[in-house]
Write an enzyme that holds these catalytic residues in place. Structure first.
Site, PDB file in Angstrom:
ATOM      1  N   CYS A   1      -2.808   7.506   8.292  1.00  0.00           N
ATOM      2  CA  CYS A   1      -3.172   6.055   8.187  1.00  0.00           C
ATOM      3  C   CYS A   1      -2.447   4.836   8.584  1.00  0.00           C
ATOM      4  O   CYS A   1      -0.985   5.371   8.809  1.00  0.00           O
ATOM      5  CB  CYS A   1      -3.520   5.530   6.799  1.00  0.00           C
ATOM      6  SG  CYS A   1      -4.850   6.585   5.902  1.00  0.00           S
TER       7      CYS A   1
ATOM      8  N   HIS B   1      -5.289  -1.336   5.167  1.00  0.00           N
ATOM      9  CA  HIS B   1      -5.052   0.264   5.074  1.00  0.00           C
ATOM     10  C   HIS B   1      -6.070   1.022   5.877  1.00  0.00           C
ATOM     11  O   HIS B   1      -7.072   1.520   5.084  1.00  0.00           O
ATOM     12  CB  HIS B   1      -4.717   0.691   3.827  1.00  0.00           C
ATOM     13  CG  HIS B   1      -4.123   2.093   3.624  1.00  0.00           C
ATOM     14  ND1 HIS B   1      -3.369   2.487   2.647  1.00  0.00           N
ATOM     15  CD2 HIS B   1      -4.521   3.312   4.111  1.00  0.00           C
ATOM     16  CE1 HIS B   1      -3.223   3.695   2.711  1.00  0.00           C
ATOM     17  NE2 HIS B   1      -3.832   4.491   3.721  1.00  0.00           N
TER      18      HIS B   1
ATOM     19  N   THR C   1       0.786  -1.316  -0.037  1.00  0.00           N
ATOM     20  CA  THR C   1      -0.139  -0.093   0.208  1.00  0.00           C
ATOM     21  C   THR C   1       0.822   1.467   0.022  1.00  0.00           C
ATOM     22  O   THR C   1       2.106   1.397   0.600  1.00  0.00           O
ATOM     23  CB  THR C   1      -1.127   0.000   1.185  1.00  0.00           C
ATOM     24  OG1 THR C   1      -1.984   1.005   1.014  1.00  0.00           O
ATOM     25  CG2 THR C   1      -0.437   0.447   2.598  1.00  0.00           C
TER      26      THR C   1
END
Length: 163
Positions: free
Chosen positions: A29, A46, A23
């Site tokens: 995040c 994620h 990711t």
């Protein structure tokens, strides 16, 4: 030939060795990488926000929140044959990307809150965290390989690390 599966923002994916999952752009995040070392089944979530309980409009993207995304990732891995009792995790992200002078609200602390919620949910599920690269003020891109458990972390202006 192995494949690297892309995980978007507010998304999660599972894979089996020799494949990996990646990711991009983990700022505030958090990327949660979980694997079962015996089956070499793994996955990556994620998550963008810590808690889904404030959502009242009926639609819930479970992958968007730490409290629901981690549970969903574990469920999907179990469907593939992984056992929760063997699962281990590594986490990255949760940075403070923007700070607002004089802002004492929790808005600027979403990264820290994401990390705390992630740790709490993994603890609740009895999934130990083997390593983490969290906090600070820079973004991260990660690649996770369930075969070995290697979690590659790349950040602009920094050497790649593997946890």
């Amino acid at each position: 030939m192995s494949e690297i599966i892309k995980v978007g923002m507010a998304d999660l994916k599972t894979c089996v060795s020799p494949n990996g999952v990646t990711t991009l752009g983990l700022g505030s995040c958090v990327g949660i990488a979980i694997r079962d070392p015996a089956t070499k089944i793994g996955g990556l979530a994620h998550v963008m926000l810590p808690d889904s309980t404030a959502i009242r409009n009926g639609y819930l993207n479970t992958a968007k929140f730490a409290d629901t995304g981690i549970v969903e990732l574990v469920k999907q891995m179990e469907k593939m044959g992984a056992k929760r009792s063997r699962m281990v995790a590594k986490i990255a992200g949760g940075a403070t990307m923007f700070s607002f002078q004089g802002d004492s609200s929790t808005m600027g602390q979403v990264g820290q809150r994401n990390v705390e919620a992630t740790k709490a949910k993994l603890r609740e599920l009895n999934i130990p965290i083997l390593a983490e690269d969290t906090g600070a003020n820079y973004g991260r891109t990660v690649i996770f390989y369930p075969e070995t458990g290697a979690f590659h972390i790349r950040s602009v202006g920094k050497a790649e690390s593997i946890i």
